[in-house]
Design a protein around this motif. Structure first.
Motif, mmCIF file in Angstrom:
data_model
loop_
_atom_site.group_PDB
_atom_site.id
_atom_site.type_symbol
_atom_site.label_atom_id
_atom_site.label_comp_id
_atom_site.label_asym_id
_atom_site.label_seq_id
_atom_site.Cartn_x
_atom_site.Cartn_y
_atom_site.Cartn_z
ATOM 1 N N GLY A 55 -67.931 22.449 101.048
ATOM 2 C CA GLY A 55 -68.571 21.170 100.765
ATOM 3 C C GLY A 55 -69.093 21.114 99.345
ATOM 4 N N ALA A 56 -69.737 22.183 98.895
ATOM 5 C CA ALA A 56 -70.268 22.231 97.527
ATOM 6 C C ALA A 56 -69.140 22.129 96.506
ATOM 7 C CB ALA A 56 -71.068 23.516 97.318
ATOM 8 N N LEU A 57 -68.048 22.794 96.783
ATOM 9 C CA LEU A 57 -66.891 22.742 95.885
ATOM 10 C C LEU A 57 -66.342 21.311 95.804
ATOM 11 C CD1 LEU A 57 -65.419 24.947 94.264
ATOM 12 C CD2 LEU A 57 -63.848 25.168 96.182
ATOM 13 N N ARG A 58 -66.230 20.675 96.963
ATOM 14 C CA ARG A 58 -65.706 19.305 97.034
ATOM 15 C C ARG A 58 -66.600 18.308 96.283
ATOM 16 N NH1 ARG A 58 -64.951 19.921 102.132
ATOM 17 N NH2 ARG A 58 -66.919 19.004 102.759
ATOM 18 N N LEU A 59 -67.911 18.532 96.314
ATOM 19 C CA LEU A 59 -68.877 17.588 95.750
ATOM 20 C C LEU A 59 -69.217 17.842 94.285
ATOM 21 C CD1 LEU A 59 -71.238 17.517 98.831
ATOM 22 C CD2 LEU A 59 -69.819 15.621 98.002
ATOM 23 N N SER A 60 -68.602 18.833 93.689
ATOM 24 C CA SER A 60 -68.926 19.191 92.308
ATOM 25 C C SER A 60 -67.653 19.261 91.471
ATOM 26 C CB SER A 60 -69.643 20.549 92.272
ATOM 27 O OG SER A 60 -68.737 21.588 92.605
ATOM 28 N N ARG A 61 -67.833 19.568 90.209
ATOM 29 C CA ARG A 61 -66.695 19.792 89.311
ATOM 30 C C ARG A 61 -66.419 21.282 89.146
ATOM 31 N NH1 ARG A 61 -67.886 17.842 83.973
ATOM 32 N NH2 ARG A 61 -69.936 18.640 84.464
#
Length: 166
Positions: free
Chosen positions: A84-90
């Motif tokens: 989720g963190a990867l998906r929501l960030s650059r």
């Protein structure tokens, strides 16, 4: 700063890795430790601190079914946090943790149990690795040990990721 941390930071820079953290048990200590270094903005994207189940679900997209089936202290939840963190960030690398720093355990999960996940992305390809460790000591000793461990494993899992065929 210890030499192990210095070598990980060099590795992040040399490999053009941009990092996001999704922390529960360590409550931002991973990001804070990494940010102690001048120039950290070149490889530290952002950090999510999500203690409650609701925060894990609303901020990172962890599924209620995953929490209900596996418990908050599980590799499955840590994996969904990292992804989720990867998906929501650059970022192109994510570290997540969830666990019980103490003083007490929960049910059959002893204090000091921490579940980790490391996610890596290159183009559309994403791979996530996870493991569970148990650390001894008081609450903040567990958090510090978990932080150091999470950081120290970046290179190992990144090398595993890049060695796999696309």
């Amino acid at each position: 700063m210890n030499e192990n941390l210095r070598s990980v930071l060099r590795y992040l820079q040399e490999n053009s890795l941009k990092l996001v953290t999704a922390e529960s048990c360590t409550a931002g200590l991973i990001a804070s430790t990494l940010a102690e270094t001048p120039g950290s903005a070149s490889w530290l994207e952002c950090s999510f601190v999500t203690y409650s189940p609701e925060a894990k679900m609303s901020c990172l997209g962890v599924r209620r079914e995953t929490i209900d089936r596996f418990n908050l202290t599980s590799e499955e939840v840590a994996r969904e946090m990292a992804e989720g963190a990867l998906r929501l960030s650059r970022a192109n690398v994510a570290i997540a943790d969830t666990g019980l720093a103490g003083p007490g355990g929960e049910g059959d999960i002893p204090a000091g149990t921490v579940c980790f996940a490391w996610s890596f992305q290159k183009g559309e390809r994403v791979a996530t690795y996870s493991e569970t460790r148990r650390f001894s000591g008081e609450r903040n000793e567990v958090r510090q040990s978990a932080t150091e461990y999470a950081i120290s494993r970046i290179w190992h899992y990144h090398n595993t990721f890049i060695a796999q065929p696309a």
